[in-house]
Design an enzyme around this catalytic site. Structure first.
Site, PDB file in Angstrom:
ATOM      1  N   GLY A 159       0.858  -1.186   0.000  1.00 17.77           N
ATOM      2  CA  GLY A 159       0.000   0.000   0.000  1.00 17.77           C
ATOM      3  C   GLY A 159       0.887   1.225   0.000  1.00 17.77           C
ATOM      4  O   GLY A 159       2.080   1.124   0.323  1.00 17.77           O
ATOM      5  N   PRO A 160       0.346   2.387  -0.356  1.00 18.07           N
ATOM      6  CA  PRO A 160       1.189   3.578  -0.456  1.00 18.07           C
ATOM      7  C   PRO A 160       1.770   3.999   0.888  1.00 18.07           C
ATOM      8  O   PRO A 160       1.237   3.658   1.934  1.00 18.07           O
ATOM      9  CB  PRO A 160       0.231   4.643  -1.003  1.00 18.07           C
ATOM     10  CG  PRO A 160      -1.130   4.143  -0.699  1.00 18.07           C
ATOM     11  CD  PRO A 160      -1.052   2.647  -0.691  1.00 18.07           C
ATOM     12  N   SER A 161       2.853   4.733   0.799  1.00 15.05           N
ATOM     13  CA  SER A 161       3.531   5.238   1.997  1.00 15.05           C
ATOM     14  C   SER A 161       2.559   6.075   2.833  1.00 15.05           C
ATOM     15  O   SER A 161       1.848   6.918   2.295  1.00 15.05           O
ATOM     16  CB  SER A 161       4.704   6.101   1.518  1.00 15.05           C
ATOM     17  OG  SER A 161       5.417   6.567   2.609  1.00 15.05           O
ATOM     18  N   GLY A 162       2.495   5.812   4.117  1.00 12.83           N
ATOM     19  CA  GLY A 162       1.662   6.603   5.024  1.00 12.83           C
ATOM     20  C   GLY A 162       0.253   6.061   5.187  1.00 12.83           C
ATOM     21  O   GLY A 162      -0.540   6.608   5.953  1.00 12.83           O
TER      22      GLY A 162
ATOM     23  N   GLY B 148      -0.672   3.292   6.583  1.00  9.01           N
ATOM     24  CA  GLY B 148      -0.871   2.641   7.885  1.00  9.01           C
ATOM     25  C   GLY B 148      -0.469   1.175   7.918  1.00  9.01           C
ATOM     26  O   GLY B 148      -0.841   0.455   8.845  1.00  9.01           O
TER      27      GLY B 148
ATOM     28  N   ARG C 285      15.385   5.968  10.091  1.00 10.59           N
ATOM     29  CA  ARG C 285      14.699   7.066  10.785  1.00 10.59           C
ATOM     30  C   ARG C 285      15.116   7.002  12.260  1.00 10.59           C
ATOM     31  O   ARG C 285      15.630   5.975  12.710  1.00 10.59           O
ATOM     32  CB  ARG C 285      13.187   6.898  10.671  1.00 10.59           C
ATOM     33  CG  ARG C 285      12.682   7.034   9.255  1.00 10.59           C
ATOM     34  CD  ARG C 285      11.203   6.675   9.150  1.00 10.59           C
ATOM     35  NE  ARG C 285      10.785   6.674   7.750  1.00 10.59           N
ATOM     36  CZ  ARG C 285       9.800   5.924   7.277  1.00 10.59           C
ATOM     37  NH1 ARG C 285       9.130   5.098   8.064  1.00 10.59           N
ATOM     38  NH2 ARG C 285       9.482   5.994   5.997  1.00 10.59           N
TER      39      ARG C 285
ATOM     40  N   ARG D  93       3.195  12.103  10.365  1.00 16.70           N
ATOM     41  CA  ARG D  93       4.192  11.160  10.879  1.00 16.70           C
ATOM     42  C   ARG D  93       5.518  11.875  11.129  1.00 16.70           C
ATOM     43  O   ARG D  93       6.276  11.518  12.028  1.00 16.70           O
ATOM     44  CB  ARG D  93       4.375  10.003   9.875  1.00 16.70           C
ATOM     45  CG  ARG D  93       5.214   8.879  10.427  1.00 16.70           C
ATOM     46  CD  ARG D  93       5.195   7.651   9.545  1.00 16.70           C
ATOM     47  NE  ARG D  93       5.894   7.891   8.267  1.00 16.70           N
ATOM     48  CZ  ARG D  93       5.963   7.001   7.286  1.00 16.70           C
ATOM     49  NH1 ARG D  93       5.377   5.832   7.407  1.00 16.70           N
ATOM     50  NH2 ARG D  93       6.612   7.278   6.177  1.00 16.70           N
TER      51      ARG D  93
ATOM     52  N   ARG E  37       6.844  10.574  -2.458  1.00 16.04           N
ATOM     53  CA  ARG E  37       5.970   9.489  -2.000  1.00 16.04           C
ATOM     54  C   ARG E  37       4.535   9.699  -2.470  1.00 16.04           C
ATOM     55  O   ARG E  37       3.845   8.738  -2.811  1.00 16.04           O
ATOM     56  CB  ARG E  37       6.035   9.381  -0.475  1.00 16.04           C
ATOM     57  CG  ARG E  37       7.249   8.616  -0.030  1.00 16.04           C
ATOM     58  CD  ARG E  37       7.654   8.884   1.398  1.00 16.04           C
ATOM     59  NE  ARG E  37       9.013   8.359   1.585  1.00 16.04           N
ATOM     60  CZ  ARG E  37       9.298   7.162   2.070  1.00 16.04           C
ATOM     61  NH1 ARG E  37       8.334   6.377   2.484  1.00 16.04           N
ATOM     62  NH2 ARG E  37      10.537   6.742   2.156  1.00 16.04           N
TER      63      ARG E  37
ATOM     64  N   ASN F  96      -8.161   1.623   4.984  1.00 16.08           N
ATOM     65  CA  ASN F  96      -7.792   2.013   6.347  1.00 16.08           C
ATOM     66  C   ASN F  96      -8.337   3.412   6.638  1.00 16.08           C
ATOM     67  O   ASN F  96      -7.632   4.410   6.476  1.00 16.08           O
ATOM     68  CB  ASN F  96      -6.274   1.976   6.523  1.00 16.08           C
ATOM     69  CG  ASN F  96      -5.873   2.284   7.962  1.00 16.08           C
ATOM     70  OD1 ASN F  96      -6.710   2.259   8.871  1.00 16.08           O
ATOM     71  ND2 ASN F  96      -4.592   2.563   8.161  1.00 16.08           N
ATOM     72  N   ASP F  97      -9.637   3.443   7.029  1.00 17.32           N
ATOM     73  CA  ASP F  97     -10.247   4.719   7.413  1.00 17.32           C
ATOM     74  C   ASP F  97     -10.149   4.795   8.934  1.00 17.32           C
ATOM     75  O   ASP F  97      -9.219   5.381   9.472  1.00 17.32           O
ATOM     76  CB  ASP F  97     -11.703   4.730   6.911  1.00 17.32           C
ATOM     77  CG  ASP F  97     -12.317   6.102   7.035  1.00 17.32           C
ATOM     78  OD1 ASP F  97     -11.698   6.969   7.665  1.00 17.32           O
ATOM     79  OD2 ASP F  97     -13.439   6.311   6.504  1.00 17.32           O
TER      80      ASP F  97
HETATM   81  N1  GDP Z   1       9.831  -4.518  -2.867  1.00 19.59           N
HETATM   82  C1  GDP Z   1      10.062  -4.244  -1.597  1.00 19.59           C
HETATM   83  N2  GDP Z   1       9.509  -3.166  -1.042  1.00 19.59           N
HETATM   84  C2  GDP Z   1       9.758  -2.941   0.273  1.00 19.59           C
HETATM   85  C3  GDP Z   1      10.560  -3.794   1.059  1.00 19.59           C
HETATM   86  N3  GDP Z   1      10.599  -3.286   2.313  1.00 19.59           N
HETATM   87  C4  GDP Z   1       9.850  -2.199   2.314  1.00 19.59           C
HETATM   88  N4  GDP Z   1       9.318  -1.970   1.086  1.00 19.59           N
HETATM   89  C5  GDP Z   1       8.414  -0.913   0.643  1.00 19.59           C
HETATM   90  O1  GDP Z   1       9.147   0.271   0.441  1.00 19.59           O
HETATM   91  C6  GDP Z   1       8.277   1.378   0.617  1.00 19.59           C
HETATM   92  C7  GDP Z   1       8.952   2.408   1.468  1.00 19.59           C
HETATM   93  O2  GDP Z   1       9.145   1.908   2.768  1.00 19.59           O
HETATM   94  P1  GDP Z   1       9.678   2.870   3.930  1.00 19.59           P
HETATM   95  O3  GDP Z   1      10.898   3.573   3.445  1.00 19.59           O
HETATM   96  O4  GDP Z   1       9.811   2.084   5.163  1.00 19.59           O
HETATM   97  O5  GDP Z   1       8.564   3.985   4.040  1.00 19.59           O
HETATM   98  P2  GDP Z   1       7.019   3.976   4.489  1.00 19.59           P
HETATM   99  O6  GDP Z   1       6.244   3.013   3.653  1.00 19.59           O
HETATM  100  O7  GDP Z   1       6.620   5.377   4.240  1.00 19.59           O
HETATM  101  O8  GDP Z   1       6.964   3.610   5.927  1.00 19.59           O
HETATM  102  C8  GDP Z   1       6.996   0.816   1.216  1.00 19.59           C
HETATM  103  O9  GDP Z   1       6.037   0.710   0.164  1.00 19.59           O
HETATM  104  C9  GDP Z   1       7.373  -0.556   1.692  1.00 19.59           C
HETATM  105  O10 GDP Z   1       6.273  -1.437   1.626  1.00 19.59           O
HETATM  106  C10 GDP Z   1      11.121  -4.934   0.412  1.00 19.59           C
HETATM  107  O11 GDP Z   1      11.827  -5.751   0.990  1.00 19.59           O
HETATM  108  N5  GDP Z   1      10.849  -5.109  -0.894  1.00 19.59           N
HETATM  109  N1  ADP Z   2      -6.524   4.683  10.302  1.00 20.10           N
HETATM  110  C1  ADP Z   2      -5.697   5.671  10.621  1.00 20.10           C
HETATM  111  N2  ADP Z   2      -6.190   6.890  10.928  1.00 20.10           N
HETATM  112  C2  ADP Z   2      -5.347   7.905  11.236  1.00 20.10           C
HETATM  113  N3  ADP Z   2      -4.004   7.802  11.262  1.00 20.10           N
HETATM  114  C3  ADP Z   2      -3.472   6.617  10.970  1.00 20.10           C
HETATM  115  C4  ADP Z   2      -4.277   5.497  10.623  1.00 20.10           C
HETATM  116  N4  ADP Z   2      -3.448   4.435  10.361  1.00 20.10           N
HETATM  117  C5  ADP Z   2      -2.186   4.903  10.547  1.00 20.10           C
HETATM  118  N5  ADP Z   2      -2.186   6.197  10.909  1.00 20.10           N
HETATM  119  C6  ADP Z   2      -1.029   7.080  11.143  1.00 20.10           C
HETATM  120  O1  ADP Z   2      -0.508   7.415   9.841  1.00 20.10           O
HETATM  121  C7  ADP Z   2       0.896   7.505   9.864  1.00 20.10           C
HETATM  122  C8  ADP Z   2       1.480   6.574   8.817  1.00 20.10           C
HETATM  123  O2  ADP Z   2       1.276   5.207   9.222  1.00 20.10           O
HETATM  124  P1  ADP Z   2       2.358   4.078   8.977  1.00 20.10           P
HETATM  125  O3  ADP Z   2       1.884   2.864   9.664  1.00 20.10           O
HETATM  126  O4  ADP Z   2       3.707   4.597   9.300  1.00 20.10           O
HETATM  127  O5  ADP Z   2       2.221   3.915   7.381  1.00 20.10           O
HETATM  128  P2  ADP Z   2       3.034   3.048   6.329  1.00 20.10           P
HETATM  129  O6  ADP Z   2       3.765   1.989   7.083  1.00 20.10           O
HETATM  130  O7  ADP Z   2       1.996   2.507   5.421  1.00 20.10           O
HETATM  131  O8  ADP Z   2       3.956   3.975   5.638  1.00 20.10           O
HETATM  132  C9  ADP Z   2       1.352   7.163  11.262  1.00 20.10           C
HETATM  133  O9  ADP Z   2       1.610   8.369  11.960  1.00 20.10           O
HETATM  134  C10 ADP Z   2       0.153   6.442  11.870  1.00 20.10           C
HETATM  135  O10 ADP Z   2       0.058   6.642  13.260  1.00 20.10           O
END
Ligand code: GDP
Ligand code: ADP
Length: 403
Positions: A143-146, A148, A176, A269, A280, A303-304
């Site tokens: 799923g897209p970054s952020g 959840g 981070r 975040r 992103r 994820n609402d």
């Molecule tokens: N293909 C691939 N994607 C990954 C892997 N680990 C993390 N990602 C993806 O990389 C993206 C960026 O991850 P991250 O830098 O942790 O940022 P975040 O998703 O914003 O928390 C996310 O879409 C993750 O699902 C991996 O081992 N392989």
């Molecule tokens: N359903 C939700 N409603 C509001 N905020 C959420 C929800 N799910 C996650 N968050 C918040 O959104 C931010 C991004 O979530 P995170 O789990 O880090 O996303 P991802 O791993 O997909 O990048 C975090 O600060 C988290 O606490």
């Protein structure tokens, strides 16, 4: 094993050109697959280290072939026995080791091996370790970054610590503040990761938001060896690669309720610079489109409200309200001695550990049930069960599951 099994001499000797008779009888086993191929598995000394080697005798050409060997190899210990299963894999049982490390599969003609043969243009064999007990398919969450993903995965692992294990990916991005090396990611130099990719250590990898990310085969194996269900947090490209690989998994895509909400979460975040947030968000558009492409994901979760989404995630994983932390039973470790005899009845392997000289009838027999095996190379073959077989007074065989 003391003597080589009878088939060793009978099946191979006549076919071998002069000078190719195997010398180290007892350390090697030879298994015929189909009409033309004999797989010889045995310990070989290489640069003073002892490894398990595989070579193939092709009867149609009377030539030896050294195959490309994929997957994690077993470390040789004591003797071993081997038996062919369904013409596509060989079960190798290591002596002097316990049931968490004694059952290995050498794949010779599975879908994965056939694919690799075509890709590499060589003969290929692939190892995978057998894991005792029921373990469910790994879960891929994208799923897209952020959106959840990390939050949902943390909740699941907190509520069910003995059931799930996280596949720790490698990445070239900087950690981070709250992230620990080896826990959230293996933070790696690009050159090191590129070399490991070349050396076939990765199940999948992708360039995401300008950095390299990848799942090593070992990352999944470590979780499976602990008999936990593996969770992979990977991007859509990675999900596509895993879909095309031999790792059978459940694929879940997490969507935001709206693009504006996604942006809000990403900003709140507070872990990315403005430039990284913009990147992103641009990528999120493409990911949301791909997430809906047919055949890739088995489930889509919006994820609402976080708690509602979490309940839906649990439901689709079969974890209703009544399921609390269930501990997966760990079977007693069975020790297989170096001398043992294996035989096959359908998908059941009878392992007789009774030494002939001191024969007590069926005093030390085990039944290995392979009828529910899942997965395979590269990775682990899961779902093996092992039973102790006890002779009853009327001479028939009874069994007791070791768990
Ligand atoms: N293909 C691939 N994607 C990954 C892997 N680990 C993390 N990602 C993806 O990389 C993206 C960026 O991850 P991250 O830098 O942790 O940022 P975040 O998703 O914003 O928390 C996310 O879409 C993750 O699902 C991996 O081992 N392989
Ligand atoms: N359903 C939700 N409603 C509001 N905020 C959420 C929800 N799910 C996650 N968050 C918040 O959104 C931010 C991004 O979530 P995170 O789990 O880090 O996303 P991802 O791993 O997909 O990048 C975090 O600060 C988290 O606490």
């Amino acid at each position: 094993m003391g003597e080589a099994p009878a088939f060793f001499d009978d099946d191979l000797r006549g076919d071998f050109p002069n000078g190719l008779l195997l010398k180290s009888k007892g350390c090697e086993t030879a298994i015929n697959i189909g009409c033309n191929k004999t797989y010889v598995i045995g310990a070989t000394e290489k640069e003073s280290a002892c490894t398990i080697g595989v070579r193939i005798f092709d009867k149609s050409t009377s030539k030896w072939v050294i195959p490309t060997v994929l997957g994690t190899k077993p470390k040789p210990l004591g003797g071993h026995s081997a038996i062919a299963l369904d013409e596509d894999r060989i079960l190798v049982i290591k002596g002097n080791s316990t049931s968490d490390d004694c059952f290995w599969f050498l794949e010779v003609n599975t879908a994965f091996v056939r694919e690799q043969k075509t890709r590499l243009g060589t003969e290929v064999v692939a190892w995978s370790k057998g894991v005792i007990g029921e373990s469910e398919k790994p879960i891929v969450i994208s799923g897209p970054s952020g959106v959840g993903k990390g939050t949902l995965i943390s909740k699941l692992m907190e509520e069910f610590p003995s059931m799930f294990g996280f596949s720790v990916s490698h990445t070239t991005r900087a950690p981070r503040n709250n992230e620990k090396n080896g826990v959230h990611y293996h933070f790696t130099e690009r050159s090191v990761m590129e070399k490991d990719i070349k050396d076939e250590k990765f199940l999948e990898f992708a360039a995401v938001h300008g950095n390299l990310y990848g799942t090593s085969i070992e990352a999944v194996e470590v979780v499976t060896d602990r008999r936990k269900r593996c969770i992979l947090d990977i991007d859509v490209q990675g999900a596509r690669s895993v879909r095309a690989s031999s790792l059978e998994a459940v694929f879940i895509f997490v969507c935001p309720p709206s693009f504006e909400e996604l942006e809000k979460r990403l900003r709140s975040r507070g872990t990315e610079t403005e430039e990284q947030i913009q990147k992103r968000l641009r990528n999120a558009k493409a990911e949301l489109e791909q997430g809906n492409s047919p055949g890739l994901f088995d489930h889509i979760l919006v994820n609402d409200d976080l708690n509602k989404c979490y309940e839906n995630l649990k439901k689709l994983l079969g974890l209703g309200d009544s399921v609390k932390t269930t501990k997966i039973p760990v079977p007693k470790l069975v020790q297989i001695p170096p001398e043992h005899i294996v035989s096959k009845i359908d998908q059941k392997i009878l392992i007789n550990c009774t030494v002939p000289e001191q024969e007590k009838p069926a005093a030390n027999m085990f039944m290995l049930d392979l009828s529910s095996i899942k997965g395979g190379a590269p990775g682990r073959t899961r779902g093996l069960s092992i039973y102790a077989v006890e002779p009853s007074t009327n001479g028939s065989i009874g069994s007791e599951m070791l768990s």
